[in-house]
Scaffold this motif. Structure first.
Motif, PDB file in Angstrom:
ATOM      1  N   ALA A 199       0.625  -1.273  -0.115  1.00  0.00           N
ATOM      2  CA  ALA A 199       0.019  -0.134  -0.173  1.00  0.00           C
ATOM      3  C   ALA A 199       0.855   1.307   0.081  1.00  0.00           C
ATOM      4  CB  ALA A 199      -0.979  -0.055   1.153  1.00  0.00           C
ATOM      5  N   THR A 200       2.284   1.066   0.380  1.00  0.00           N
ATOM      6  CA  THR A 200       3.169   2.273   0.499  1.00  0.00           C
ATOM      7  C   THR A 200       3.712   2.441  -0.859  1.00  0.00           C
ATOM      8  OG1 THR A 200       4.675   0.957   1.327  1.00  0.00           O
ATOM      9  CG2 THR A 200       3.512   2.221   2.868  1.00  0.00           C
ATOM     10  N   THR A 201       3.659   1.736  -1.852  1.00  0.00           N
ATOM     11  CA  THR A 201       4.510   1.631  -3.183  1.00  0.00           C
ATOM     12  C   THR A 201       3.635   2.471  -4.052  1.00  0.00           C
ATOM     13  OG1 THR A 201       5.275  -0.489  -2.881  1.00  0.00           O
ATOM     14  CG2 THR A 201       5.486   0.351  -4.854  1.00  0.00           C
ATOM     15  N   ALA A 202       4.196   3.761  -4.243  1.00  0.00           N
ATOM     16  CA  ALA A 202       3.752   4.485  -5.506  1.00  0.00           C
ATOM     17  C   ALA A 202       4.670   4.045  -6.787  1.00  0.00           C
ATOM     18  CB  ALA A 202       3.825   5.942  -5.341  1.00  0.00           C
ATOM     19  N   ILE A 229      -7.081   2.483  -4.677  1.00  0.00           N
ATOM     20  CA  ILE A 229      -6.158   2.404  -5.746  1.00  0.00           C
ATOM     21  C   ILE A 229      -7.191   2.555  -7.172  1.00  0.00           C
ATOM     22  CG2 ILE A 229      -4.800   0.790  -7.388  1.00  0.00           C
ATOM     23  CD1 ILE A 229      -4.156  -0.865  -5.104  1.00  0.00           C
ATOM     24  N   TYR A 230      -6.913   3.774  -7.728  1.00  0.00           N
ATOM     25  CA  TYR A 230      -7.680   4.049  -9.062  1.00  0.00           C
ATOM     26  C   TYR A 230      -6.760   3.511 -10.259  1.00  0.00           C
ATOM     27  CZ  TYR A 230      -9.642   6.904 -12.649  1.00  0.00           C
ATOM     28  OH  TYR A 230     -10.148   7.265 -14.061  1.00  0.00           O
ATOM     29  N   ASP A 245      -4.913  -6.308  -3.217  1.00  0.00           N
ATOM     30  CA  ASP A 245      -5.045  -7.518  -3.496  1.00  0.00           C
ATOM     31  C   ASP A 245      -6.194  -7.704  -4.637  1.00  0.00           C
ATOM     32  OD1 ASP A 245      -7.083  -7.376  -1.770  1.00  0.00           O
ATOM     33  OD2 ASP A 245      -6.473  -9.131  -0.555  1.00  0.00           O
ATOM     34  N   GLU A 246      -6.940  -6.868  -4.675  1.00  0.00           N
ATOM     35  CA  GLU A 246      -7.803  -6.635  -5.740  1.00  0.00           C
ATOM     36  C   GLU A 246      -7.221  -6.466  -7.156  1.00  0.00           C
ATOM     37  OE1 GLU A 246     -11.452  -4.374  -5.051  1.00  0.00           O
ATOM     38  OE2 GLU A 246     -11.306  -4.532  -2.787  1.00  0.00           O
ATOM     39  N   LEU A 247      -6.333  -5.715  -7.248  1.00  0.00           N
ATOM     40  CA  LEU A 247      -5.556  -5.666  -8.674  1.00  0.00           C
ATOM     41  C   LEU A 247      -5.317  -7.173  -9.385  1.00  0.00           C
ATOM     42  CD1 LEU A 247      -2.543  -3.052  -7.638  1.00  0.00           C
ATOM     43  CD2 LEU A 247      -4.563  -2.749  -9.342  1.00  0.00           C
ATOM     44  N   ASN A 248      -5.078  -8.174  -8.524  1.00  0.00           N
ATOM     45  CA  ASN A 248      -5.104  -9.384  -9.140  1.00  0.00           C
ATOM     46  C   ASN A 248      -6.272  -9.723 -10.011  1.00  0.00           C
ATOM     47  OD1 ASN A 248      -2.468 -10.589  -7.872  1.00  0.00           O
ATOM     48  ND2 ASN A 248      -3.411  -9.538  -6.253  1.00  0.00           N
ATOM     49  N   GLN A 249      -7.184  -9.385 -10.016  1.00  0.00           N
ATOM     50  CA  GLN A 249      -8.446  -9.651 -10.651  1.00  0.00           C
ATOM     51  C   GLN A 249      -8.209  -8.848 -12.189  1.00  0.00           C
ATOM     52  OE1 GLN A 249     -12.193  -8.576  -8.694  1.00  0.00           O
ATOM     53  NE2 GLN A 249     -11.428  -9.062  -6.637  1.00  0.00           N
ATOM     54  N   THR A 255       2.726  -8.423 -14.341  1.00  0.00           N
ATOM     55  CA  THR A 255       2.694  -6.952 -14.323  1.00  0.00           C
ATOM     56  C   THR A 255       2.690  -6.439 -12.610  1.00  0.00           C
ATOM     57  OG1 THR A 255       1.090  -6.805 -16.337  1.00  0.00           O
ATOM     58  CG2 THR A 255       1.143  -4.926 -14.630  1.00  0.00           C
ATOM     59  N   ILE A 256       2.244  -7.007 -11.822  1.00  0.00           N
ATOM     60  CA  ILE A 256       1.970  -6.579 -10.201  1.00  0.00           C
ATOM     61  C   ILE A 256       3.589  -6.873  -9.866  1.00  0.00           C
ATOM     62  CG2 ILE A 256       1.245  -6.989  -8.103  1.00  0.00           C
ATOM     63  CD1 ILE A 256      -1.363  -7.889  -9.241  1.00  0.00           C
TER      64      ILE A 256
END
Length: 389
Positions: A199-202, A229-230, A245-249, A255-256
């Motif tokens: 969560a701290t990674t920009a 996250i947008y 973890d929703e980015l995995n969808q 990529t992640i």
């Protein structure tokens, strides 16, 4: 602070002492110097160190040893170290850590560690003996004398004066505070099999689009005192995600993982620290791995001497190298061993992947006997199924 050499004895999983060198031991030509980091005189660092071996050859264990050595240099308590379990229940493990500092000193730190009582979290470790030696850059005439401290008197020894120190913190803490030196250590060990963006990674958009050109925007936003996250793809509406973890969808694992790896690499390249990656090829295609290696091997881009240390199963990655002394071959035959490729392959003009896959280096391909046994078992299993049918 730069790690030059590591010699460790007494580790339970290792057949022989760990002996790793992080500076260039082979001759350095003018062409080579464009891919290395200059320390002083004719001393250069290899900025991308590879550890390659079969499954269960000890690659992750080797990274744990290196990470623990870096933690000691960073005066972090051993009992809080991520990789302390590599010490096992050993009564005596000796770390000889050779490094250079920003005040132009070559140092040798010998730290002897012993396992104590076992708790629910594991063994508790303490430093039972420790000595620090120092010498000036100007005292080093050749690469052979770089780590020679035979005639140097100790600059500091752990004793009564260090009673104020916790028994798992190195005496190097005094020196680090005196010259205001601290290592940047980025470890991706916890991301080997699971990729969740911290969560701290920009993440710069350039990194995201390099990995996935369909992404138009990805950033963190503050909404109702919560960080979300947008994510927006070209040609579609943006979406808000509540958890990383929703980015995995929506994004691939590659990529992640790439977002994490290249963001960490950016920090390391900017400040001259260490990036540790296990199984670098996981979720990546070869070109992404090659790009990461090339960034660290580019002397102009990597002007602060950031160091990438990684493990891999894939010999094709070795063809990115023009030198052999930055590659270690790991084997596990009744204990882990590591051998520098320059000791096995004297010529730099031989294709490294071919040498590795051909079996001439020994212990780099699965044994033919094991292959035959596996094939026979598969044949037996298939015949049994046909009989039962």
């Amino acid at each position: 602070m730069k790690l030059l050499k590591l010699h460790v004895t007494g580790l339970p999983l290792f057949k022989e002492p760990v002996d790793l060198t992080f500076y260039a031991t082979q001759r350095v030509s003018d062409e080579d110097s464009d891919r290395l980091y200059p320390l002083f005189s004719n001393i250069y660092l290899n900025c991308a160190q590879a550890m390659i071996g079969l499954n269960a050859s000890g690659k992750t264990s080797m990274l744990k040893v290196i990470l623990l050595a870096l933690s000691i240099l960073n005066n972090e308590p051993i009992n809080y170290a991520e990789t302390k379990d590599i010490l096992g229940n050993s009564e005596k493990v000796t770390f000889d850590i050779y490094f250079c500092t920003k005040d132009r000193k070559i140092c040798r730190l010998q730290t002897i560690i012993a396992a104590g009582e076992k708790t629910e979290e594991g063994y508790r470790y303490r430093i039972i003996e420790e000595t620090l030696w120092e010498k000036e850059f100007s005292e080093v005439r050749t690469r052979k004398t770089l780590t020679d401290f035979e005639k140097i008197h100790p600059a500091r020894t752990r004793g009564l004066a260090e009673d104020y120190l916790p028994d798992d913190v190195s005496i190097i803490i005094a020196r680090n505070k005196q010259i205001q030196e601290k290592l940047l250590i980025q470890s991706m060990l916890s991301f080997t099999n699971r990729n969740v963006l911290p969560a701290t990674t920009a993440v710069p958009l350039e990194i995201v689009t390099f990995l996935d050109p369909s992404v138009e925007k990805l950033c963190f936003v503050e909404k109702e005192q919560e960080r979300q996250i947008y994510l927006k793809f070209f040609g579609s509406d943006g979406i808000l995600l509540n958890h990383a973890d929703e980015l995995n969808q929506f994004l691939s694992s590659g990529t992640i993982k790439g977002m994490i790896a290249f963001s960490m690499a950016q920090d390391v390249l900017k400040k001259g620290g260490y990036l540790i990656m296990d199984e670098i090829e996981n979720h990546f295609n070869k070109e992404i791995v090659a790009t990461l290696l090339r960034f660290f091997m580019d002397a102009k881009l990597n002007s602060y001497g950031g160091i990438l240390i990684f493990t891999t199963h894939y010999p094709e990655i070795l063809d990115e190298y023009e030198r052999n002394d930055a590659i270690y071959i790991l084997r596990n035959q009744n204990g882990i061993t590591a051998e520098n490729l320059s000791a096995l392959l004297k010529r730099n003009d031989i294709k490294r992947s071919d040498a590795y896959q051909s079996g001439i280096l020994e212990g780099t391909v699965p044994s033919y006997e094991a292959y035959l046994c596996l094939k026979k078992e598969l044949q037996r299993s298939i015949r049994m199924q046909e009989v039962q049918a």
